[in-house]
Write an enzyme that holds these catalytic residues in place. Structure first.
Site, short mmCIF file in Angstrom:
data_model
loop_
_atom_site.label_atom_id
_atom_site.label_comp_id
_atom_site.label_asym_id
_atom_site.label_seq_id
_atom_site.Cartn_x
_atom_site.Cartn_y
_atom_site.Cartn_z
N TYR A 187 -4.01 4.23 4.43
CA TYR A 187 -3.59 3.30 3.39
C TYR A 187 -3.47 1.85 3.84
CZ TYR A 187 -1.01 1.24 -0.43
OH TYR A 187 -0.64 0.43 -1.46
N CYS A 229 7.58 -11.82 -2.54
CA CYS A 229 8.24 -13.02 -3.08
C CYS A 229 7.29 -13.82 -3.99
CB CYS A 229 8.76 -13.90 -1.96
SG CYS A 229 10.25 -13.24 -1.19
N ARG A 239 -1.63 -0.35 -5.63
CA ARG A 239 -2.40 -1.59 -5.41
C ARG A 239 -3.70 -1.66 -6.18
NH1 ARG A 239 -0.02 -5.47 -1.69
NH2 ARG A 239 1.85 -4.36 -1.07
N SER A 261 6.77 -10.91 2.18
CA SER A 261 6.15 -9.97 1.25
C SER A 261 7.08 -9.78 0.05
CB SER A 261 5.93 -8.62 1.95
OG SER A 261 5.29 -8.83 3.18
N ASP A 292 -2.86 -14.67 0.59
CA ASP A 292 -2.10 -13.96 1.63
C ASP A 292 -2.22 -14.54 3.03
OD1 ASP A 292 -0.37 -11.81 2.23
OD2 ASP A 292 -2.02 -10.65 3.06
N LYS A 337 -4.00 -7.45 7.96
CA LYS A 337 -2.82 -7.82 8.74
C LYS A 337 -3.09 -7.68 10.25
CE LYS A 337 -0.34 -8.32 5.01
NZ LYS A 337 0.07 -9.65 4.56
N ARG A 341 2.63 -0.02 4.57
CA ARG A 341 2.58 -0.33 6.00
C ARG A 341 3.77 0.33 6.68
NH1 ARG A 341 4.19 -4.85 7.28
NH2 ARG A 341 4.69 -5.83 5.31
N HIS A 367 0.61 -16.31 7.54
CA HIS A 367 0.79 -15.45 6.37
C HIS A 367 1.06 -16.36 5.16
CE1 HIS A 367 3.27 -11.89 4.50
NE2 HIS A 367 2.03 -11.91 4.06
O1 O2Y Z 1 1.70 -1.86 2.08
C1 O2Y Z 1 0.58 -2.25 2.46
O2 O2Y Z 1 -0.14 -1.58 3.18
C2 O2Y Z 1 0.08 -3.54 2.05
S1 O2Y Z 1 1.13 -4.84 2.48
C3 O2Y Z 1 0.42 -6.30 1.91
C4 O2Y Z 1 -0.75 -6.25 1.19
C5 O2Y Z 1 -1.31 -7.42 0.73
C6 O2Y Z 1 -0.72 -8.60 1.04
N1 O2Y Z 1 0.42 -8.65 1.75
C7 O2Y Z 1 1.01 -7.53 2.16
C8 O2Y Z 1 2.30 -7.71 2.93
O3 O2Y Z 1 3.01 -6.77 3.22
O4 O2Y Z 1 2.60 -8.86 3.26
MN MN Z 2 1.15 -10.37 2.82
#
Ligand code: O2Y
Ligand code: MN
Length: 592
Positions: free
Chosen positions: A197, A250, A375, A248, A277, A206, A69, A226
């Site tokens: 991605y 943890c 992932r 994220s 999540d 999200k 992200r 979340h």
């Molecule tokens: O990096 C990403 O695109 C995924 S981030 C993510 C994926 C699944 C659950 N939680 C998260 C997060 O960053 O909280």
């Molecule tokens: Mn998450």
């Protein structure tokens, strides 16, 4: 496939802008899935994995500059900056539509635009929200197929005039300089361009389920959080559900599917995974809080997942799974660092280059086979602990809410807030220390209220006010706790083994919810009397137990200053109740 006029017009308008060669409406059928996979195998977008060893599994690599992200390119586009608040990037809707529109223009020439109708939450449930994602990526379609409920049944519920979130995604050139993840809560719209991605492009996750949904939840009087949701079946067969918010990285996924340690398993405890999540929670007519997981899949981090850390995740991803950015072995299986099995002697790494163990880069650092944010995307229903309530329209009743983070020398293993308002303060001042694997300075404390800092779709001060307001509406609000599985001693040794052993703490939490045990009052909240935590089968020195529950006054006084600095950024918008809670904590600490 639909007679919904607004939907037809919007698809047409977006297609006029992006100019795809073809538009394909996704029906969600098995035949369609096979067809899309074959197409993606032919172009190299996907690689078919060894079907004997990993039936139904496929492999995908993203661009090297597109592996996580991108918070700095993520914007909340409300009419005014104040509505987005001090913790979000803001852009005016006019500028955002123009900037992204210029990138989208003609970007789907030579490509197909897929129209994915999807439901977050069981199709037709009053908890659920419908979205339509337009995308030029088969990878996105196939991920959305696992992560959400898609296809014809969703359009049937939408009928001819139902509301939906307009989600537009395009890969464009996958150029980081032309990447934007834009949210328009007031238009119920998401535009994502220039990425292929994860959280940037699976727009149901999200973007819709947290950023847009948190805004809708404020308007409509519910919570979009979340949080994992899990059921704990007690020895008497009764199942209690909890929701937990950790930043994220943890361990939400690990906790959501934990395996009881022998000492507790023999008592009859069992875990039921509802979600890892996201939780959408509503106050029911009985005055208590009920939750659903709007998703149907896990988008979990591969490195570190193995049969010791999370056997249930390993069982889940044996079939029908999409693997992204992990190592591909010569026999077309997958591998990642801190995973299972012997290290392959060779393979193709996540960047597409030949790889061997022990390889070093120019700076002498080990070359990873799998990207650290690689992932797996897998259906929840394949998880051995999947709850039988996953598809229930009404969700599950929540007895306790847990907040948590990594605090090596501050928060005790567990403490309970004095009441809802104090619990909201605990959530609002929640923080976690960065690990070596995370971007930024190791050990640095990052405030992450309710683990929503990157995901709240409006001003977080108003979000805190929303939490306070809903608390007053519940007859029986869940009790709020804080947990810290990551406490260390003075030599930086971890004090608590974590993983399955965390159930010992969940047992105490549920005992508190059911008024079965007393607790010790401290300035920060109630902590357990250690004798009330079942340690059967766990050899932990008494000194460690003492350190795990120690409330270090000096450290908490320092923490007060850091909390105050953080709360200050919300200015006059910060609810007075949170300042009163801060002052009350200060008074209690100074008196102790
Ligand atoms: O990096 C990403 O695109 C995924 S981030 C993510 C994926 C699944 C659950 N939680 C998260 C997060 O960053 O909280
Ligand atoms: Mn998450």
């Amino acid at each position: 496939m639909t007679k919904h006029k607004e939907l037809q017009l919007w698809v047409k308008k977006m297609a006029n802008m992006c100019q795809p060669d073809k538009i394909v409406w996704i029906d969600g059928s098995e035949e369609e899935k096979q067809r899309l996979e074959q197409e993606a195998f032919a172009t190299g977008e996907l690689i078919e994995l060894n079907q004997e060893k990993l039936p139904g599994c496929v492999y995908h690599r993203t661009a090297i500059n597109d592996v996580a992200r991108t918070e700095h390119l993520t914007y909340i586009c409300t009419k005014t900056k104040k509505e987005a608040g001090p913790t979000n990037n803001w852009m005016s809707p006019r500028e955002a539509y123009k900037k992204a529109g210029d990138i989208f223009k003609g970007s789907m020439k030579g490509r197909t635009m897929y129209v994915i109708p999807f439901s977050m939450g069981p199709v037709g449930s009053e908890f659920s929200k419908i979205g339509i994602e337009l995308t030029d990526s088969i990878y996105v379609v196939l991920n959305m197929r696992i992560m959400t409920r898609i296809g014809r049944s969703v359009l049937e519920v939408l009928r001819t005039d139902g509301e939906f979130t307009k989600c537009l995604h395009g890969k464009a050139d996958l150029d980081e300089k032309k990447r934007l993840i834009l949210h328009f809560p007031q238009d119920n719209t998401i535009w994502s361009v220039g990425s292929g991605y994860g959280g940037n492009v699976l727009l149901g996750k999200k973007c819709l389920s947290l950023r847009i949904a948190s805004y809708l939840a404020k308007e409509e009087g519910w919570f979009a959080e979340h949080m994992l949701i899990m059921g704990i079946e007690e020895p008497n067969g009764h199942i209690e559900y909890i929701a937990a918010a950790f930043p994220s990285a943890c361990g939400k996924t690990n906790l959501a599917m934990l395996i009881p340690p022998e000492g507790l398993k023999s008592k009859g405890y069992r875990i039921w995974t509802v979600g890892d999540d996201i939780a959408w929670m509503r106050i029911d007519s009985d005055g208590s809080l009920w939750a659903i997981n709007p998703e149907t899949g896990f988008f979990g981090v591969a490195p570190g997942t193995n049969s010791k850390t999370n056997p249930n995740a390993m069982a889940t991803i044996k079939k029908n799974t999409i693997y992204t950015n992990v190592l591909l072995t010569p026999e077309k299986t997958v591998w990642w660092e801190d995973g299972d099995g012997p290290i392959p002697q060779e393979g193709i790494d996540w960047t597409g280059k030949p790889w061997k163990p022990g390889m070093l880069d120019k700076e002498g650092k080990p070359v990873l086979g799998a990207n650290s944010n690689s992932r797996f995307t897998a259906p929840i229903k394949q998880c051995p602990t999947a709850s039988f309530r996953i598809d229930q329209h009404h969700g599950v009743p929540i007895s306790a809410i847990l907040f948590g983070g990594r605090r090596a020398h501050l928060a005790p293993l567990v403490y309970e807030s004095f009441n809802w308002q104090h619990g909201v303060f605990v959530g609002a001042t929640m923080a976690s220390e960065r690990t070596a694997a995370q971007y930024g300075k190791q050990g640095e404390v990052r405030r992450d209220p309710m683990a929503m800092l990157p995901f709240c779709g409006y001003n977080m001060a108003k979000y805190f006010a929303h939490w306070l307001k809903l608390g007053k509406k519940m007859v029986k609000p869940p009790k709020i706790f804080h947990v810290n599985w990551f406490r260390r001693d003075e030599n930086e040794n971890m004090l608590w083994p974590g993983f399955g052993e965390n159930l010992r703490i969940l047992e105490w939490i549920l005992d508190r919810c059911n008024n079965k045990v007393d607790a010790v009052k401290t300035p920060i909240g109630y902590i357990p009397d250690p004798k009330d935590i079942d340690m059967t089968g766990l050899e932990l020195p008494a000194s460690s137990v003492e350190k795990l529950f120690f409330v270090n006054k000096d450290n908490w006084i320092k923490e007060l200053q850091s909390q105050k600095e953080f709360l200050k950024i919300f200015g006059k918008d910060l609810p007075q109740e949170l300042l009163s809670e801060w002052q009350a904590l200060k008074n209690r600490l100074e008196k102790s």
